[in-house]
Design a protein around this motif. Structure first.
Motif, short mmCIF file in Angstrom:
data_model
loop_
_atom_site.label_atom_id
_atom_site.label_comp_id
_atom_site.label_asym_id
_atom_site.label_seq_id
_atom_site.Cartn_x
_atom_site.Cartn_y
_atom_site.Cartn_z
N ASN A 173 27.78 32.88 5.96
CA ASN A 173 27.27 33.20 4.63
C ASN A 173 28.41 33.84 3.84
O ASN A 173 28.66 35.04 3.92
CB ASN A 173 26.06 34.14 4.72
CG ASN A 173 25.43 34.38 3.37
OD1 ASN A 173 26.06 34.20 2.33
ND2 ASN A 173 24.18 34.80 3.40
N LYS A 174 29.10 33.02 3.06
CA LYS A 174 30.25 33.51 2.30
C LYS A 174 29.84 34.47 1.20
O LYS A 174 30.59 35.37 0.84
CB LYS A 174 31.04 32.33 1.72
CG LYS A 174 31.71 31.49 2.77
CD LYS A 174 32.46 30.34 2.14
CE LYS A 174 33.08 29.47 3.21
NZ LYS A 174 33.80 28.32 2.63
N VAL A 175 28.66 34.27 0.65
CA VAL A 175 28.19 35.17 -0.42
C VAL A 175 27.97 36.57 0.15
O VAL A 175 28.39 37.56 -0.44
CB VAL A 175 26.89 34.63 -1.06
CG1 VAL A 175 26.32 35.63 -2.05
CG2 VAL A 175 27.16 33.30 -1.76
N LYS A 180 22.32 38.75 -12.72
CA LYS A 180 21.23 37.92 -12.20
C LYS A 180 20.37 37.40 -13.35
O LYS A 180 19.97 38.15 -14.23
CB LYS A 180 20.37 38.72 -11.21
CG LYS A 180 19.39 37.84 -10.48
CD LYS A 180 18.71 38.59 -9.36
CE LYS A 180 17.72 37.65 -8.70
NZ LYS A 180 16.71 38.35 -7.97
N SER A 200 31.22 38.36 0.73
CA SER A 200 32.12 38.53 -0.42
C SER A 200 31.95 39.93 -1.02
O SER A 200 31.03 40.67 -0.68
CB SER A 200 31.84 37.48 -1.48
OG SER A 200 30.66 37.79 -2.18
N GLU A 255 22.50 32.91 -10.17
CA GLU A 255 22.42 33.23 -8.75
C GLU A 255 23.74 32.82 -8.10
O GLU A 255 24.44 31.95 -8.61
CB GLU A 255 21.26 32.45 -8.10
CG GLU A 255 19.90 32.76 -8.67
CD GLU A 255 19.39 34.14 -8.31
OE1 GLU A 255 19.80 34.69 -7.25
OE2 GLU A 255 18.59 34.68 -9.07
N ALA A 256 24.04 33.40 -6.96
CA ALA A 256 25.31 33.12 -6.29
C ALA A 256 25.50 31.63 -6.00
O ALA A 256 26.61 31.12 -6.07
CB ALA A 256 25.41 33.93 -5.00
N CYS A 257 24.41 30.92 -5.73
CA CYS A 257 24.51 29.50 -5.38
C CYS A 257 24.75 28.61 -6.60
O CYS A 257 25.19 27.47 -6.45
CB CYS A 257 23.27 29.06 -4.64
SG CYS A 257 21.76 29.24 -5.61
N SER A 258 24.46 29.12 -7.79
CA SER A 258 24.62 28.27 -8.99
C SER A 258 24.94 29.12 -10.22
O SER A 258 24.27 29.06 -11.22
CB SER A 258 23.33 27.49 -9.24
OG SER A 258 22.26 28.40 -9.46
#
Length: 168
Positions: free
Chosen positions: A7-9, A127, A12, A157-160
């Protein structure tokens, strides 16, 4: 042999600034003052003051109040100020206007009091997916508050996330 999923997020230095964390916790009550006007339209000062004096204001203890008048009554400038004098010992906050006005003032007060140094030189996500009704104007205010501190700011969001700002 399977590769381990990383899980890179989570690993980080990315910080999340979630405006929902600052949403008012108190119940917000909309209070229409036309109930104390003669036929809902006419302010008779003596009757108005008597009605206010006999009203149970303690029911608003700890609550957020938005004051408004649902009728097209022409009211003296002191009307809402007088009602506020009765509410002030009980209510958490009192705003003349709508629920959105209440939210704007509440958020502004909260955001003005935060210490943004914890975001110094860090990548940040503002967010964007809210379950609560965060006014759009608050995102504009929040970005102004965090820009001087953050290394970069993304929205969503971190994914997008959508990039908004990168310090030079």
């Amino acid at each position: 042999m399977e590769k381990e999923i990383i899980n890179k997020v989570a690993n980080s230095k990315l910080e999340v600034f979630d405006l929902e964390d600052y949403f008012p916790r108190e119940e917000i009550i909309v209070l229409d003052i036309s109930q104390w006007l003669f036929e809902g339209f006419i302010l008779k000062e003596k009757d108005f003051r008597e009605a206010l004096n006999n009203y149970n204001w303690s029911q608003y203890a700890g609550k957020g109040i938005t004051l408004f008048c649902s009728s097209d009554a022409i009211l003296p400038a002191w009307t809402f100020a007088l009602v506020t004098t009765y509410l002030q010992p009980f209510a958490k906050n009192i705003v003349h206007g709508s629920i959105e006005d209440y939210l704007l003032i509440s958020y502004k007060t909260t955001l003005d009091g935060l210490d943004y140094n914890i975001y110094m030189d860090k990548p940040l996500i503002l967010k964007g997916c809210a379950k609560k009704p965060v006014p759009q104007e608050i995102y504009t205010l929040a970005i102004q508050k965090i820009m001087p501190f953050a290394k970069s700011i993304m929205f969503g969001e971190a994914c997008s996330a959508v990039p908004l700002f990168k310090s030079k």
